[in-house]
Motif scaffolding. Structure first.
Motif, PDB file in Angstrom:
ATOM      1  N   ARG A  79      -0.733   7.054   5.213  1.00 19.81           N
ATOM      2  CA  ARG A  79       0.038   5.849   4.920  1.00 19.81           C
ATOM      3  C   ARG A  79      -0.260   4.823   6.009  1.00 19.81           C
ATOM      4  NH1 ARG A  79       4.334   6.934   1.337  1.00 19.81           N
ATOM      5  NH2 ARG A  79       5.568   5.249   2.215  1.00 19.81           N
ATOM      6  N   MET A  80       0.008   3.561   5.710  1.00 15.40           N
ATOM      7  CA  MET A  80      -0.225   2.498   6.690  1.00 15.40           C
ATOM      8  C   MET A  80       1.050   2.215   7.456  1.00 15.40           C
ATOM      9  SD  MET A  80      -2.580  -0.082   4.478  1.00 15.40           S
ATOM     10  CE  MET A  80      -3.459  -0.836   5.823  1.00 15.40           C
ATOM     11  N   LYS A  81       0.909   1.926   8.730  1.00 19.86           N
ATOM     12  CA  LYS A  81       2.075   1.569   9.537  1.00 19.86           C
ATOM     13  C   LYS A  81       2.482   0.144   9.214  1.00 19.86           C
ATOM     14  CE  LYS A  81       1.283   4.671  13.361  1.00 19.86           C
ATOM     15  NZ  LYS A  81       1.209   4.848  14.791  1.00 19.86           N
ATOM     16  N   THR A  82       3.785  -0.075   9.134  1.00 16.43           N
ATOM     17  CA  THR A  82       4.293  -1.421   8.889  1.00 16.43           C
ATOM     18  C   THR A  82       5.011  -1.901  10.138  1.00 16.43           C
ATOM     19  OG1 THR A  82       6.303  -0.523   7.903  1.00 16.43           O
ATOM     20  CG2 THR A  82       4.531  -1.111   6.402  1.00 16.43           C
ATOM     21  N   LYS A  83       4.867  -3.187  10.404  1.00 17.00           N
ATOM     22  CA  LYS A  83       5.498  -3.752  11.586  1.00 17.00           C
ATOM     23  C   LYS A  83       7.009  -3.873  11.367  1.00 17.00           C
ATOM     24  CE  LYS A  83       3.638  -7.447  13.255  1.00 17.00           C
ATOM     25  NZ  LYS A  83       2.916  -8.714  13.479  1.00 17.00           N
ATOM     26  N   TYR A  88       2.512   1.823  -3.414  1.00 11.56           N
ATOM     27  CA  TYR A  88       1.559   2.378  -4.381  1.00 11.56           C
ATOM     28  C   TYR A  88       1.220   3.833  -4.043  1.00 11.56           C
ATOM     29  CZ  TYR A  88       0.656  -1.991  -6.808  1.00 11.56           C
ATOM     30  OH  TYR A  88       0.775  -3.122  -7.572  1.00 11.56           O
ATOM     31  N   HIS A  89       1.124   4.129  -2.760  1.00 12.96           N
ATOM     32  CA  HIS A  89       0.844   5.498  -2.302  1.00 12.96           C
ATOM     33  C   HIS A  89       1.933   6.444  -2.816  1.00 12.96           C
ATOM     34  CE1 HIS A  89       0.798   8.867   0.577  1.00 12.96           C
ATOM     35  NE2 HIS A  89      -0.492   8.595   0.747  1.00 12.96           N
ATOM     36  N   SER A  90       3.183   6.046  -2.632  1.00  9.96           N
ATOM     37  CA  SER A  90       4.315   6.873  -3.085  1.00  9.96           C
ATOM     38  C   SER A  90       4.315   7.035  -4.599  1.00  9.96           C
ATOM     39  CB  SER A  90       5.633   6.251  -2.637  1.00  9.96           C
ATOM     40  OG  SER A  90       5.719   6.256  -1.234  1.00  9.96           O
ATOM     41  N   MET A  91       4.055   5.940  -5.306  1.00 15.75           N
ATOM     42  CA  MET A  91       4.056   5.989  -6.757  1.00 15.75           C
ATOM     43  C   MET A  91       2.933   6.906  -7.274  1.00 15.75           C
ATOM     44  SD  MET A  91       3.826   2.829  -9.464  1.00 15.75           S
ATOM     45  CE  MET A  91       2.307   2.250  -8.749  1.00 15.75           C
ATOM     46  N   PHE A 139       0.837  -1.198   0.000  1.00 15.81           N
ATOM     47  CA  PHE A 139       0.000   0.000   0.000  1.00 15.81           C
ATOM     48  C   PHE A 139       0.873   1.249   0.000  1.00 15.81           C
ATOM     49  CE2 PHE A 139      -1.903   3.516   2.299  1.00 15.81           C
ATOM     50  CZ  PHE A 139      -3.120   3.673   1.660  1.00 15.81           C
ATOM     51  N   ASN A 140       1.888   1.281   0.847  1.00 18.50           N
ATOM     52  CA  ASN A 140       2.767   2.450   0.941  1.00 18.50           C
ATOM     53  C   ASN A 140       3.555   2.662  -0.345  1.00 18.50           C
ATOM     54  OD1 ASN A 140       1.858   3.046   3.503  1.00 18.50           O
ATOM     55  ND2 ASN A 140       3.524   1.968   4.510  1.00 18.50           N
TER      56      ASN A 140
END
Length: 170
Positions: free
Chosen positions: A35-39, A6-9, A3-4
């Motif tokens: 943006r979504m947090k990643t672990k 694609y968000h950046s792109m 997701f992050n």
């Protein structure tokens, strides 16, 4: 993570559209989407697990040696010894190997700092390169498939996943 990415792109695509006049300046809606947090990784493999993974890559489900296993194991060993990403290693060319060591141009820095990294020789790294020279045919790339073409990212990734599964490591 996807997701992050694609968000950046998409954010960059919209910025480009503004730059070229296809959208009004300041009309990019993407930055307002969170943006979504990643672990963060909480587990690293042990030396014993790495050995088991390499055995899983070299031997198939039937217990017979895989034709590409030794090359993938060399790629893994190179990643371990140099700290380079598999994606950069699969693009590695013989011209990067010199008298003082191996000169890497990491892909992630090409568009930003373009910093090159010299990994100096160690006995183990020298032996690995000698082993690679013995079972590869002449060509541009160091890590190549049986047909001489370089590995794809998905090819290396699927070999790694098969090794994990055969080793019984999550």
């Amino acid at each position: 993570r996807t997701f992050n990415a694609y968000h950046s792109m998409l954010r960059e695509l919209m910025r480009y559209a503004e730059e070229k006049g296809f959208r009004p300046a300041g009309s990019n809606p993407v930055p307002s989407v969170k943006r979504m947090k990643t672990k963060v990784r909480s587990r690293y493999i042990t030396d014993s697990e790495l050995r088991r993974i390499k055995v899983g890559i070299c031997y198939g489900e039937d217990g017979k040696r895989t034709p590409t296993g030794p090359m993938i194991c060399c790629l893994i060993e190179m990643a371990y010894l140099t700290g380079q990403r598999a994606n950069d290693l699969r693009r590695m060319e013989w011209t990067e190997i010199g008298q003082r060591g191996i000169m890497f141009q990491p892909g992630k820095t090409l568009e930003s700092t373009a910093v090159a990294i010299l990994v100096k020789w160690t006995d183990r790294l020298r032996k690995l390169v000698e082993r690679l020279r013995q079972f590869t045919q002449p060509g541009k790339h160091v890590f190549r498939k049986l047909d001489g073409s370089r590995y794809t990212y998905s090819g290396v990734n699927s070999a790694w996943k098969r090794g994990l599964a055969r080793a019984g490591i999550p």
